[in-house]
Structures are given as C-alpha cells and as structure tokens.
Design a protein around this motif. Sequence first.
Motif, short mmCIF file in Angstrom:
data_model
loop_
_atom_site.label_atom_id
_atom_site.label_comp_id
_atom_site.label_asym_id
_atom_site.label_seq_id
_atom_site.Cartn_x
_atom_site.Cartn_y
_atom_site.Cartn_z
N UNK A 279 0.83 -1.21 0.00
CA UNK A 279 0.00 0.00 0.00
C UNK A 279 0.87 1.26 0.00
N UNK A 280 1.93 1.26 0.82
CA UNK A 280 2.80 2.43 0.88
C UNK A 280 3.50 2.68 -0.45
N UNK A 281 4.01 1.60 -1.07
CA UNK A 281 4.67 1.77 -2.36
C UNK A 281 3.68 2.15 -3.47
N UNK A 282 2.44 1.75 -3.32
CA UNK A 282 1.41 2.19 -4.28
C UNK A 282 1.25 3.71 -4.19
N UNK A 283 1.20 4.23 -2.96
CA UNK A 283 1.15 5.68 -2.79
C UNK A 283 2.42 6.32 -3.36
N UNK A 284 3.55 5.66 -3.15
CA UNK A 284 4.82 6.16 -3.67
C UNK A 284 4.88 6.21 -5.18
N UNK A 286 2.75 7.49 -6.99
CA UNK A 286 2.23 8.81 -7.35
C UNK A 286 3.09 9.93 -6.75
N UNK A 287 3.79 9.60 -5.65
CA UNK A 287 4.65 10.58 -4.97
C UNK A 287 6.03 9.95 -4.81
N UNK A 288 6.86 9.93 -5.86
CA UNK A 288 8.13 9.19 -5.83
C UNK A 288 9.03 9.53 -4.66
N UNK A 289 9.09 10.78 -4.24
CA UNK A 289 9.99 11.14 -3.14
C UNK A 289 9.58 10.47 -1.83
N UNK A 290 8.32 10.07 -1.74
CA UNK A 290 7.82 9.39 -0.55
C UNK A 290 8.49 8.02 -0.38
N UNK A 389 2.49 -3.21 -7.08
CA UNK A 389 1.70 -2.77 -5.93
C UNK A 389 0.24 -2.60 -6.30
N UNK A 390 -0.60 -3.38 -5.64
CA UNK A 390 -2.05 -3.34 -5.88
C UNK A 390 -2.35 -3.43 -7.38
N UNK A 391 -1.63 -4.31 -8.06
CA UNK A 391 -1.85 -4.54 -9.48
C UNK A 391 -1.14 -3.57 -10.40
N UNK A 392 -0.45 -2.59 -9.83
CA UNK A 392 0.23 -1.58 -10.63
C UNK A 392 1.74 -1.84 -10.62
N UNK A 393 2.34 -1.95 -11.82
CA UNK A 393 3.78 -2.16 -11.91
C UNK A 393 4.50 -0.84 -11.76
N UNK A 394 5.44 -0.79 -10.82
CA UNK A 394 6.21 0.44 -10.61
C UNK A 394 7.17 0.66 -11.78
#
Length: 463
Positions: A279-284, A286-290, A389-394
Amino acid sequence: NGHMGRGDSHELSHHWRRTRSIVGVKGYQYVNWGGMFTCYPELFFQPSTIDEIKEIVDHARRNGKCVKVVGEGRSPSTINMTPDYMMSMKNYSRILHVDTERRQVKAESGVTLEQLHTCLHDYGLAITNMGAIPYLSIGGILGAAVHGTGAKFGIIPTQVIAIELLTASGEVIECSRERHTDIFLAACCHIGALGVILNATIQCEPAFNVHLRTSSMSMDQLLLNLDEHVDSCDHFRFNYYPHTDSVITVYTNRTELAPYGCPPGWIWVHLLHHRILELLYYIGSFLPKFISVINNFYYRLGASEPLELIGRSDRVLHYDCPCKQHVTEWAIPRANAGAALRDLRAYLESGKFYAHFPVEVRFCKRDDIMLSPCYERDACYINILQFKTLGKMAPHSKYWAVFESIARRYGGRPHWAKAHTVTAKEFRKMYPRFDDFLRIRKQLDPEELFLNEYLRRVLITDN
C-alpha cells in the motif's frame, strides 16, 4: 511422494508408469508468478510419466512446433514463453531413490526444494546450500543456475552429480562428470535449450542446523571491509536500503546447537512487509519522493530489532518473498563488488530515480559449469527489484538500464532467468565455453525444437 522405511538405500519408485495418450489443453493462459509475463500456448500439457513426455516431444517434432518446459513459473522473464506447446512438470514430481549410505537423492525434475527438504529430513539428510525460496523445481534450478549465498559454496547445480536428459530425438542421455562430461556441464545450466530434464541425482550431507544473526551499519562501513564480512561466516548476505546509505547484514553459520528463537511471524512478513508495504509503495508510485521515507522507516524497523535464531538449515536459509515483483540480477566478479555497489549507490543518491528496497547482495564460489554466471570466478550477485503494488507495476526501465550499464562496466553476467537485454554477441564474450554450449545444443536439438524467441536472442541473434 511416498516415503519408505529407513535403511541404506531406498527405491521410492521402481519403474516408469505407462499411461494412455496424453491430451493437451487448448486456450490456456500462462502467467508467471510475478504476473509480469504471459503467453497463450497452442497446447498446454501436464505429463506425469516419461512416456507422456516423450509423446509430447514427438508430437511437437512431427508438427514443427516449439515445446517449452515450465516448473513453478518463478522466472521473471520470457525464458519459457511460447505460442506453441508448453509442458508443466508439476505432476512429474516423484522422489525416486534415497541412498542414505552415499547421502544421495534422485528425483524427477518437477520436485520442488520444499518437497525435497521434507523427504530428506526423514532420512537425516539435507542439501548443502539453497536459494531464497523453496518453491523452485529441480529442472528450473538447473535451467537457470539458481544460487544461494556463501563464499565457500557454489550455485545449487554444483550439488548435482548426475542428470537424465531427454533430447529432441527421444533419446535419453545419462550424464555426469564421468560420463558425457561436456553434456553434463552444459545441462547443469541448460536454460531450456538442450531438451527436457527428466531427473537429477543430488549429493546431500547429514542434516544440520544453522545459527543466523543480523546486524546493521552504513554502506561505507560494510564496503570498507567487505571481504572480511563475506569470509566471516558460512553464508553471508546483506540488503541495501536505497536512499538510506544503510544495510542490514545477515551472518549464518552451521552449528550443533539446538534450535533457538523463531523466524519472523505472520505480522512481520505478511502484514508489515507485504500488505502495508504494498500500500505504501502504491502511494509512492504517485509521490516518488515518498519512497525514500518508506525505505528509511523500514530500515529503522529492521535495524531496531536485530534477529538471532538457530534452526533447521532449510527453514533458516530460505526466506519468504510474498510481494509480486519485477527483478534483474547480475553476477559481478567478487573483486569488483565494492566498486559496482558504490556506483549504484551514487546513482540512487542523485535523486534521478527512487528505488524500492532491498538491493539484495549475495556471494558464490567459482565453478566450471559452461553457462554458470560463476564460471571460473568467485561472484557477487546484486539483485534489484521494483514491486508490483495493488496490481500496478512500478516504473523500472530507467533503473534497469543504469544498473545494467554498471554491471557491464565491472564484468558482470546476468542471471539467466531474470530480465536483461544481453544478446548472443555479448554472451560469447562473457563465457569462454559459449561456443561449446552451442555445439552441444545443435547436436542434441538440430531442428531447434526447444528454442523460443528468448533463446534465439541469447544464443543466436546478435542484435
């Protein structure tokens, strides 16, 4: 995989089973474990006997089809993808023979390390070294030169002493270091290009416990005396946390002491390091610096609670990888490991890319297997990853390209089963016996029955 009573030698299965004609499944969608790669084979088979395997290979040859073998589907690449025939070895998974006097086990190629550990434990035996996950099949381990860690230990195929290989013509070749030596040294890292691995005999040893402890330090502290850390224990590895300049080191030694402590439990592995991290990397995404904040948090979490335990070798040396991921890994000459890691760290500290943790670093002893990344040199394996992450490839292509350029600069060789862009022309320079492997491949499969698009790129095509 039935077990028999103890004794000096046990035949767990006497004869090959003969069955009626096998039927392939149409419309099957094959997806690898990480969910990154998929294909739609014309026919999908799940044989359980040697006769069925021979029938599938013969059917493919007569119809001009490529046939690819898959085990547990853990390879994060297109190494086993095909639009023609695909053969899963999940049902071809019997342990055939245990010899307690010689400490050897013979098993079909679909047997996984997990199954092997369970059987061997009943006979007071264990395999010498192992990789991160227990779900890999014997055929897959031989196909991709799977490795563990330990400066005194080779890749897992160095524990194999004999192989039975089915060629494109239907011939079964029994090979070892004493018989058909070159074929054996090719088959120990066959990359799916020589035929179908039917079974393998593995040299084991008496079952043993290991003592694991972790520590934390800066990357500079570690690299200052890297060789001392690597040589200080039987199995050394470490995880670098990008954007923290910090590592968590893992030291593991064989011991005669009784089991002590417990491995990380469900909350640590599956909640903190899977669900919440995902979940945290999914948010990341959208916000790479996170991502740097996430990595710092997880490093501090791991460093604050050093781990120490003693347990059965397979239960300690294996460790869980619950998150779906896209990975690439290169084997760097051990002498160049520090320089390569410093260059990778410099890139990540530049802020041009925010990478997931960990960068996993392991070590292996040199060997003489033709296409082993450790051929004639001690190696440091550097593995980088990006989670799904949550189905999304970084994003990863930029990171991969920079890492590949660093690995090439320091004489690296890519892991055969993981993502890379190396072609035959480059591999010929990397491997002194590359042309010997090609000669054997052509001898065993002149009609290119086992070659798919991936293998044509890495063995034949120069661009």
